[in-house]
Every structure is written in structure tokens, then in C-alpha cells.
Motif scaffolding. Structure first.
Motif, PDB file in Angstrom:
ATOM      1  N   UNK A  71       0.813  -1.206   0.000  1.00  0.00           N
ATOM      2  CA  UNK A  71       0.000   0.000   0.000  1.00  0.00           C
ATOM      3  C   UNK A  71       0.852   1.263   0.000  1.00  0.00           C
ATOM      4  N   UNK A  72       0.283   2.359  -0.501  1.00  0.00           N
ATOM      5  CA  UNK A  72       1.048   3.603  -0.628  1.00  0.00           C
ATOM      6  C   UNK A  72       1.526   4.181   0.701  1.00  0.00           C
ATOM      7  N   UNK A  73       0.752   3.980   1.768  1.00  0.00           N
ATOM      8  CA  UNK A  73       1.150   4.550   3.070  1.00  0.00           C
ATOM      9  C   UNK A  73       2.439   3.911   3.576  1.00  0.00           C
ATOM     10  N   UNK A  74       2.513   2.581   3.505  1.00  0.00           N
ATOM     11  CA  UNK A  74       3.733   1.869   3.917  1.00  0.00           C
ATOM     12  C   UNK A  74       4.882   2.219   2.989  1.00  0.00           C
ATOM     13  N   UNK A  75       4.598   2.313   1.689  1.00  0.00           N
ATOM     14  CA  UNK A  75       5.629   2.647   0.708  1.00  0.00           C
ATOM     15  C   UNK A  75       6.244   4.014   0.999  1.00  0.00           C
ATOM     16  N   UNK A  76       5.379   4.994   1.262  1.00  0.00           N
ATOM     17  CA  UNK A  76       5.864   6.340   1.565  1.00  0.00           C
ATOM     18  C   UNK A  76       6.714   6.338   2.843  1.00  0.00           C
ATOM     19  N   UNK A  77       6.247   5.627   3.863  1.00  0.00           N
ATOM     20  CA  UNK A  77       6.951   5.593   5.147  1.00  0.00           C
ATOM     21  C   UNK A  77       8.342   4.959   5.004  1.00  0.00           C
ATOM     22  N   UNK A  78       8.406   3.815   4.344  1.00  0.00           N
ATOM     23  CA  UNK A  78       9.682   3.105   4.214  1.00  0.00           C
ATOM     24  C   UNK A  78      10.660   3.853   3.313  1.00  0.00           C
ATOM     25  N   UNK A  79      10.143   4.468   2.260  1.00  0.00           N
ATOM     26  CA  UNK A  79      11.012   5.243   1.377  1.00  0.00           C
ATOM     27  C   UNK A  79      11.603   6.436   2.121  1.00  0.00           C
ATOM     28  N   UNK A  80      10.783   7.076   2.959  1.00  0.00           N
ATOM     29  CA  UNK A  80      11.264   8.213   3.748  1.00  0.00           C
ATOM     30  C   UNK A  80      12.281   7.755   4.795  1.00  0.00           C
ATOM     31  N   UNK A  81      12.039   6.595   5.400  1.00  0.00           N
ATOM     32  CA  UNK A  81      12.990   6.045   6.369  1.00  0.00           C
ATOM     33  C   UNK A  81      14.334   5.759   5.706  1.00  0.00           C
ATOM     34  N   UNK A  82      14.294   5.164   4.517  1.00  0.00           N
ATOM     35  CA  UNK A  82      15.544   4.864   3.805  1.00  0.00           C
ATOM     36  C   UNK A  82      16.294   6.149   3.475  1.00  0.00           C
ATOM     37  N   UNK A  83      15.577   7.145   2.947  1.00  0.00           N
ATOM     38  CA  UNK A  83      16.220   8.391   2.545  1.00  0.00           C
ATOM     39  C   UNK A  83      16.844   9.092   3.747  1.00  0.00           C
ATOM     40  N   UNK A  84      16.129   9.122   4.875  1.00  0.00           N
ATOM     41  CA  UNK A  84      16.654   9.762   6.084  1.00  0.00           C
ATOM     42  C   UNK A  84      17.857   8.996   6.617  1.00  0.00           C
ATOM     43  N   UNK A  85      17.732   7.683   6.673  1.00  0.00           N
ATOM     44  CA  UNK A  85      18.848   6.853   7.147  1.00  0.00           C
ATOM     45  C   UNK A  85      20.065   7.002   6.261  1.00  0.00           C
ATOM     46  N   UNK A  86      19.854   7.043   4.948  1.00  0.00           N
ATOM     47  CA  UNK A  86      20.967   7.188   4.010  1.00  0.00           C
ATOM     48  C   UNK A  86      21.657   8.531   4.184  1.00  0.00           C
ATOM     49  N   UNK A  87      20.872   9.594   4.368  1.00  0.00           N
ATOM     50  CA  UNK A  87      21.455  10.924   4.558  1.00  0.00           C
ATOM     51  C   UNK A  87      22.284  10.966   5.840  1.00  0.00           C
ATOM     52  N   UNK A  88      21.763  10.354   6.910  1.00  0.00           N
ATOM     53  CA  UNK A  88      22.495  10.332   8.179  1.00  0.00           C
ATOM     54  C   UNK A  88      23.802   9.560   8.029  1.00  0.00           C
ATOM     55  N   UNK A  89      23.726   8.365   7.444  1.00  0.00           N
ATOM     56  CA  UNK A  89      24.923   7.537   7.284  1.00  0.00           C
ATOM     57  C   UNK A  89      25.933   8.197   6.343  1.00  0.00           C
ATOM     58  N   UNK A  90      25.447   8.809   5.279  1.00  0.00           N
ATOM     59  CA  UNK A  90      26.329   9.491   4.326  1.00  0.00           C
ATOM     60  C   UNK A  90      27.037  10.666   4.997  1.00  0.00           C
ATOM     61  N   UNK A  91      26.276  11.405   5.803  1.00  0.00           N
ATOM     62  CA  UNK A  91      26.849  12.557   6.489  1.00  0.00           C
ATOM     63  C   UNK A  91      27.898  12.128   7.508  1.00  0.00           C
ATOM     64  N   UNK A  92      27.568  11.107   8.299  1.00  0.00           N
ATOM     65  CA  UNK A  92      28.501  10.645   9.324  1.00  0.00           C
ATOM     66  C   UNK A  92      29.750  10.026   8.706  1.00  0.00           C
ATOM     67  N   UNK A  93      29.612   9.470   7.495  1.00  0.00           N
ATOM     68  CA  UNK A  93      30.782   8.865   6.853  1.00  0.00           C
ATOM     69  C   UNK A  93      31.819   9.915   6.455  1.00  0.00           C
ATOM     70  N   UNK A  94      31.399  11.189   6.374  1.00  0.00           N
ATOM     71  CA  UNK A  94      32.357  12.255   6.058  1.00  0.00           C
ATOM     72  C   UNK A  94      33.422  12.335   7.148  1.00  0.00           C
TER      73      UNK A  94
END
Length: 318
Positions: A71-94
């Protein structure tokens, strides 16, 4: 905080791991990974763009798949979680980049040899992080109160990083390095890209091997910070694992992209410290208030972006 049920089905785990192995094999055997050469800024920028694009494409594919199955609600939530997690990990890897620069400079590693060290460093980092993420997911599932320990740890780490931002670690006092030099036969001198050589009939390790050990230890130390941080965004092991691995796979290209201009981003450490402090605080106030994932993404982006802009302004005359 979301439940620990994962959207990652067995075939999704298998496909993602296969993708990682294929990309690593291409890097090692096709795209010059076995050939000593200095990575240019243009090459590093191209690979950085490739890895960011692949991460975003993966997120889009995940959203599309979940839209049709969960469903779209779960899709939106998980996609946002991935994007936020990726940004955090990418930033910390600097922050890894700053330490890598210090290690390579301390051992006077030539630029053309750094690529091979970082390739094997990434391999080790993937294995270590996979074990830590799966162990962390199990611990969180069995003992949910551990999240509050994660939160407290991140707050303390963030505050400590703020205080220590201008101090460089003393590699000569590193206990791992001291242990290795004491217990391993070391063949001093320049041995090219080799990690081991025969010296006087004895198989000995080269200084480049010590560099690799320090690179692996550095990532282990940073993983202790970054993995709890992403558990503040989601406890889904699949999201935690994929966002972490995408950030790590792009770490080498990020290093070569920033290697010559890292001194212009000296204020970024303060931004990263504030990110860790914010995420830790977010976990600690969970019983009273849940910070939406979208708000977390915006706050992290503002903290990182403002510290980057401040760094560039402060060093614009260089």
C-alpha cells in the motif's frame, strides 16, 4: 518508533547482497581496482554520482514495489525512512574521511596505493556492519529499552564530539597499532601495494597492512555511532542494512572527492556532532513525543547543510 517487523523478504535480501557482490567484483576486477593509480577528482565525482544515483534508484524501486504489495502509506513511510537513514549515514561517513586523511598522511601512503587499501577497507566494513546491524536488530526486538541506551550514548557521543572537534587523534598512541607492532613481524619501508612480503625467509606484514588495520578499526568505531543513529529512524533491519551499505559503498569515492579540500569543511564536525545529539535526544523523548521521520530528515539536512555552508564561507579566502 516503528515495530521491528521487516519489509525485507528473503528474495530482497538475496538480491541486494548479490548486487553488492557484483558491484564489488566490478570494482576489483573491471574498473581498475587492481591497478595502482591516483584517483582523480573527476573519477571520484563520477563514482560519487553513480553511488548516490543507485541509492536513489533503489529507494524509488522499493517505493514502487511496496506501493503494489503493502500500500502507498507503507511505501511512503519506508522510502522516507531509507532516505533519512541514508542521509544520516552518508553525512557521518564524512567524518571517516578526515581520519583516513590523517592515517594516510601519518604513514606517508602514496595516492596511487590508497585506492586498494580503501577497497579492502570497504569489504571489511560491509561484513562488520552486517553483523552489527543484525545483532542490533535482534537486541532491539528482544529488549526494546535498549533504544534508550542508544539514545543516551548518542547524546554523550555528540557532546564529546563538539568538545573534541578541533583535536586530532594521536595515532602513535593507538592501542591497536601498538599491539600490531609488538606482536607482528613488520617489514618497514615502501613495498608498493603489498600487504605481506617475504623478508629473511619470514613472511612479514608491510606498513600498508597496518594502515588497512587502522582503516578497519576506524570504521568499527564510527559504526558504533552510526548504527544506533539509524535505529532512531527505523528498526526495520532491511532499511537499516541497505541504507548503511549504500553509504559505505560510496565512501571511497567520497574520500577521493574531498581529499584535497577536506580542510575547507572543518566546521562540518560540529554539524555532525549536533546531528548525533539531536538523534540521541529524539530517542530519549520517545515516551512523550515521537518526532516524525520527515521532520528528522529536514532537521538533519539543515544541520549538515548549514555547517557545510558555514565552512565554505569561513574558508572562502583559501
Amino acid at each position: 518508533m516503528n515495530g521491528t517487523l521487516s519489509i525485507g523478504e528473503p528474495w530482497m535480501w538475496g538480491a541486494f547482497i548479490a548486487f553488492v557482490l557484483v558491484m564489488l567484483a566490478l570494482d576489483l576486477f573491471v574498473f581498475g581496482g587492481r591497478k595502482a593509480h591516483k584517483v582523480s577528482v573527476r573519477e571520484a565525482a563520477s563514482w560519487s554520482l553513480v553511488w548516490v544515483s543507485l541509492a536513489l534508484a533503489f529507494n524509488a524501486g522499493l517505493w514502487w514495489y511496496l506501493s503494489g504489495t503493502a500500500g502507498p502509506e507503507i511505501a511512503d513511510q519506508k522510502a522516507l525512512e531509507f532516505l533519512t537513514g541514508y542521509l544520516i549515514e552518508k553525512s557521518l561517513s564524512v567524518d571517516n574521511v578526515f581520519i583516513f586523511l590523517l592515517i594516510f598522511a601519518s604513514f606517508r601512503v602514496k595516492p596511487e596505493y590508497q585506492r586498494r587499501v580503501l577497497i579492502y577497507g570497504v569489504l571489511g566494513a560491509i561484513v562488520m556492519r552486517a553483523v552489527m546491524i543484525l545483532a542490533g536488530a535482534w537486541v532491539v526486538q528482544e529488549f526494546s529499552w535498549v533504544l534508550y541506551l542508544f539514545g543516551a550514548f548518542l547524546v554523550v557521543t555528540g557532546m564529546r564530539m563538539l568538545v573534541m572537534a578541533e583535536k586530532e587523534p594521536d595515532l602513535t598512541r593507538n592501542p591497536v597499532l601498538k599491539f600490531a607492532r609488538k606482536h607482528l613481524p613488520i617489514a618497514e619501508g615502501d613495498h608498493g601495494e603489498k600487504f605481506m612480503v617475504m623478508k629473511n625467509g619470514v613472511r612479514s606484514f608491510t606498513p600498508l597492512f597496518l594502515v588497512l588495520v587502522l582503516i578497519e578499526v576506524t570504521d568499527l568505531v564510527f559504526a558504533v555511532d552510526s548504527i544506533p543513529a539509524i535505529f532512531a529512524i527505523t528498526t526495520d533491519p532491511f532499511i537499516v542494512f541497505t541504507s548503511n551499505i549504500f553509504a559505505i559503498m560510496g565512501l571511497r569515492a567520497l574520500y577521493f572527492l574531498l581529499a584535497d579540500v577536506a580542510d575547507r569543511f572543518h566546521l562540518l564536525k560540529y554539524g555532525l556532532a549536533m546531528v548525533l545529539t539531536f538523534i540521541g535526544s529524539k530517542m530519549l523523548i520517545l515516551p512523550w513525543y515521537h518526532v516524525p521521520v520527515g521532520a528528522s530528515l529536514a532537521i538533519v539536512a539543515v544541520l549538515i547543510g548549514s555547517s557545510v555552508i558555514a565552512s565554505l564561507i569561513a574558508t572562502r579566502k583559501r
